[in-house]
Scaffold this active site. Structure first.
Site, PDB file in Angstrom:
ATOM      1  N   HIS A   6      -2.643  -1.214  -4.708  1.00 35.27           N
ATOM      2  CA  HIS A   6      -4.097  -1.111  -4.836  1.00 35.27           C
ATOM      3  C   HIS A   6      -4.520   0.348  -4.737  1.00 35.27           C
ATOM      4  O   HIS A   6      -3.742   1.198  -4.299  1.00 35.27           O
ATOM      5  CB  HIS A   6      -4.802  -1.959  -3.771  1.00 35.27           C
ATOM      6  CG  HIS A   6      -4.494  -1.537  -2.358  1.00 35.27           C
ATOM      7  ND1 HIS A   6      -4.971  -0.374  -1.802  1.00 35.27           N
ATOM      8  CD2 HIS A   6      -3.758  -2.131  -1.391  1.00 35.27           C
ATOM      9  CE1 HIS A   6      -4.557  -0.259  -0.567  1.00 35.27           C
ATOM     10  NE2 HIS A   6      -3.811  -1.311  -0.288  1.00 35.27           N
ATOM     11  N   SER A  42       0.824  -1.209   0.000  1.00 42.63           N
ATOM     12  CA  SER A  42       0.000   0.000   0.000  1.00 42.63           C
ATOM     13  C   SER A  42       0.860   1.262   0.000  1.00 42.63           C
ATOM     14  O   SER A  42       1.673   1.450  -0.901  1.00 42.63           O
ATOM     15  CB  SER A  42      -0.955  -0.055   1.196  1.00 42.63           C
ATOM     16  OG  SER A  42      -1.934   0.943   1.121  1.00 42.63           O
TER      17      SER A  42
END
Length: 236
Positions: free
Chosen positions: A141, A118
């Site tokens: 993501h 992340s």
């Protein structure tokens, strides 16, 4: 009773030091080494403006930022190595850490151990040279919010702008293009119940996200070479 002798005092201090080391670090001997390299660890979840539950392993950005400032100012520190094993966390806190690492004048090397997921991705690529362990992973993501979300166009515009900040930072500090990064970010079928991509070791290098596969010895060797090159530049 006569007062304790100095030798007894020294013995008691050593015993207390050993006990403290065992309780804190699980070992009896703590290696003492005067190093010219500062080690910055980003472990667990990156904590931003909201305090995480006590059972969460966190890296608090208000603790990390002063370390970066101190490493930049301290004349005894010639370079910094960033060790990452993080699940991500607060986007703005992660970007703040990444921006500070990217703008340091001293050589910096990052190494992803275990995972750099992340918002850990921008921190990993912020260093001048990046490494990833062969079995380490990086999850790419889209930005997401937790808690109450107001369903208005401004909210989605805010998310999109924040996403662009992350994308531009990663593409400008690595060899991956914005298009490829977005493709990995919005890929379906790779993650269960989510969109994105889980990149492992050599794949991160192949995509241009990370510079090289390697461990701690490779990272320190590269950092020492960068430090020597910087010293030569200063002397010229």
């Amino acid at each position: 009773m006569p007062p304790a002798k100095p030798a007894e005092d020294d013995s008691n201090r050593r015993k207390n030091s050993v006990i403290n080391a065992i309780q804190s670090l699980g070992q009896t001997n703590v290696p003492q080494l005067e190093s010219n390299i500062h080690c910055l660890s980003v472990i667990g979840q990156i904590e931003g403006h909201l305090v995480m539950p006590p059972q969460n392993k966190t890296t608090k950005y208000e603790h990390v930022i002063p370390q970066i400032v101190a490493a930049e100012q301290n004349p005894k520190i010639d370079g910094m190595i960033i060790l990452l094993n993080t699940v991500g966390g607060d986007v703005e806190a992660g970007l703040a850490i990444a921006e500070m690492i990217a703008t340091m004048s001293k050589p910096t090397v990052s190494i992803v151990l275990g995972g750099g997921h992340s918002i850990g991705v921008p921190i990993a690529v912020a260093a001048q040279r990046s490494f990833i362990a062969e079995t380490a992973t990086m999850t790419i993501h889209p930005v997401r919010l937790t808690g109450l979300v107001i369903g208005v166009p401004q909210t989605f515009e805010y998310l999109e702008r924040m996403q662009e900040r992350v994308t531009k930072f990663v593409s400008s500090h690595s060899h991956i293009t914005e298009e490829k990064f977005k493709e990995l970010m919005f890929r379906t079928g790779d993650l269960a119940r989510d969109i994105g991509t889980n990149v492992i070791g050599a794949d991160a290098v192949e995509y241009g996200l990370i510079d090289q596969v390697g461990g701690i010895s490779s990272a320190i060797k590269e950092l020492n070479a960068m430090i020597e090159a910087r010293k030569q530049e200063i002397l010229q």
